[in-house]
Design an enzyme around this catalytic site. Structure first.
Site, PDB file in Angstrom:
ATOM      1  N   CYS A  21       0.840  -1.193   0.000  1.00 55.77           N
ATOM      2  CA  CYS A  21       0.000   0.000   0.000  1.00 55.77           C
ATOM      3  C   CYS A  21       0.881   1.252   0.000  1.00 55.77           C
ATOM      4  O   CYS A  21       1.560   1.515  -0.991  1.00 55.77           O
ATOM      5  CB  CYS A  21      -0.971  -0.057   1.172  1.00 55.77           C
ATOM      6  SG  CYS A  21      -2.185   1.276   1.216  1.00 55.77           S
ATOM      7  N   ASP A  57      -9.515  -3.071  -7.108  1.00 51.83           N
ATOM      8  CA  ASP A  57      -9.042  -2.070  -6.157  1.00 51.83           C
ATOM      9  C   ASP A  57      -9.696  -0.727  -6.473  1.00 51.83           C
ATOM     10  O   ASP A  57      -9.370  -0.087  -7.471  1.00 51.83           O
ATOM     11  CB  ASP A  57      -7.524  -1.954  -6.249  1.00 51.83           C
ATOM     12  CG  ASP A  57      -6.918  -1.138  -5.122  1.00 51.83           C
ATOM     13  OD1 ASP A  57      -7.602  -0.228  -4.618  1.00 51.83           O
ATOM     14  OD2 ASP A  57      -5.759  -1.401  -4.757  1.00 51.83           O
ATOM     15  N   HIS A 117      -8.060  -4.114  -2.955  1.00 50.29           N
ATOM     16  CA  HIS A 117      -6.905  -3.564  -2.267  1.00 50.29           C
ATOM     17  C   HIS A 117      -6.555  -4.446  -1.069  1.00 50.29           C
ATOM     18  O   HIS A 117      -7.415  -5.106  -0.483  1.00 50.29           O
ATOM     19  CB  HIS A 117      -7.205  -2.139  -1.803  1.00 50.29           C
ATOM     20  CG  HIS A 117      -5.989  -1.395  -1.374  1.00 50.29           C
ATOM     21  ND1 HIS A 117      -5.009  -0.990  -2.239  1.00 50.29           N
ATOM     22  CD2 HIS A 117      -5.585  -0.992  -0.140  1.00 50.29           C
ATOM     23  CE1 HIS A 117      -4.066  -0.358  -1.582  1.00 50.29           C
ATOM     24  NE2 HIS A 117      -4.388  -0.351  -0.296  1.00 50.29           N
TER      25      HIS A 117
END
Length: 267
Positions: free
Chosen positions: A146, A203, A235
């Site tokens: 991330c 995502d 995600h």
């Protein structure tokens, strides 16, 4: 600086019941202080017991800093024979471990962390590892998740010190500012080490048109870097402590990371 979290960050509670825990059998796993140009920062490392001149990987954390999931990732990599180092890149700006709101984490801490500071801290982590005798300076890599995925791309453009990088669902394009002057889409044509990007087709925070744009840039650059998209993953599909976890895609991604590092001599 002290450890930013014991266990998991408040913002990710409650933790999924089937969260993976990697033991320390056969490993050394300890907190460390990493010297930098403006003082020491906290870090966590894991390595095979008795290892010297090991292939080494810096693990760049998510917005939740070095909480238990990132420590566990370090232990997973150590089980494969790596020295894995997870520095806390947020300590100068604040402790996110006790903040329960994601937006508060971004506003109060993450947005204030300069990219240049992070890149320098990664350099410092490799310096610590090399000077300790634990690392082989010819076998270095980075991986990040991330927030850390974005920095993985930036670090691979920052230096030719590493042999490879693996970026997990890191943001590719967004607004720039003085603390964050470039995005991965801006540096993708100028990478100094091959990067494998692992992204989810579902995502919501990273549009597929951005993924496609970076894929085209990488293709035009003619190097080995590439992005693999898991069509059904969203995600944070590797985050086994969260509802977003996709075990099949996560296992495949970790295997791909291992193979990518081996392909480029970090094993």
């Amino acid at each position: 600086m002290a450890s930013p979290a014991n266990g998991y960050a408040q913002a990710v509670q409650p933790i999924a019941p089937n969260t993976i825990h990697t033991d320390t059998e056969g490993l050394i796993a300890e907190d460390i202080q990493i010297p930098t140009s403006d003082g020491a920062i906290y870090g966590y490392y894991a390595a095979p017991e008795g290892g010297q001149s090991l292939p080494t990987i810096v693990v760049i954390h998510e917005i939740f800093s070095v909480h238990e999931h990132i420590k566990d990732v370090a232990r997973r990599l150590a089980k494969l024979g790596y020295l894995a180092i997870a520095p806390d890149f947020f300590g100068r700006q604040g402790d996110v471990s006790q903040l329960a709101d994601h937006q508060q984490i971004f506003t109060e801490v993450v947005s204030k962390v300069p990219d240049a500071q992070v890149l320098s801290d990664i350099d410092a982590a490799f310096d610590w590892a090399t000077q300790s005798g634990l690392a082989d300076p010819a076998r270095l890599a980075v991986t990040g998740f991330c927030w850390g995925g974005r920095l993985t791309w930036l670090y691979a453009a920052h230096t030719d010190r590493i042999q490879a990088g693996v970026a997990w669902y890191g943001r590719l394009a967004s607004k720039t500012d003085p603390l964050h002057p470039q995005q991965p889409i801006d540096v993708a044509a100028h990478l100094k080490a091959p990067v494998l990007g692992l992204y989810g087709g579902q995502d919501a925070g990273i549009p597929q048109d951005q993924v496609s744009a970076v894929q085209e840039i990488l293709k035009d650059a003619g190097g080995p870097s590439r992005i693999h998209v898991y069509p059904e993953a969203g995600h944070a599909f590797y985050a086994d402590y969260r509802p977003s976890y996709k075990p099949i895609e996560a296992e495949d991604g970790f295997t791909s990371l291992r193979d990518w590092l081996r392909t480029y001599g970090v094993s």
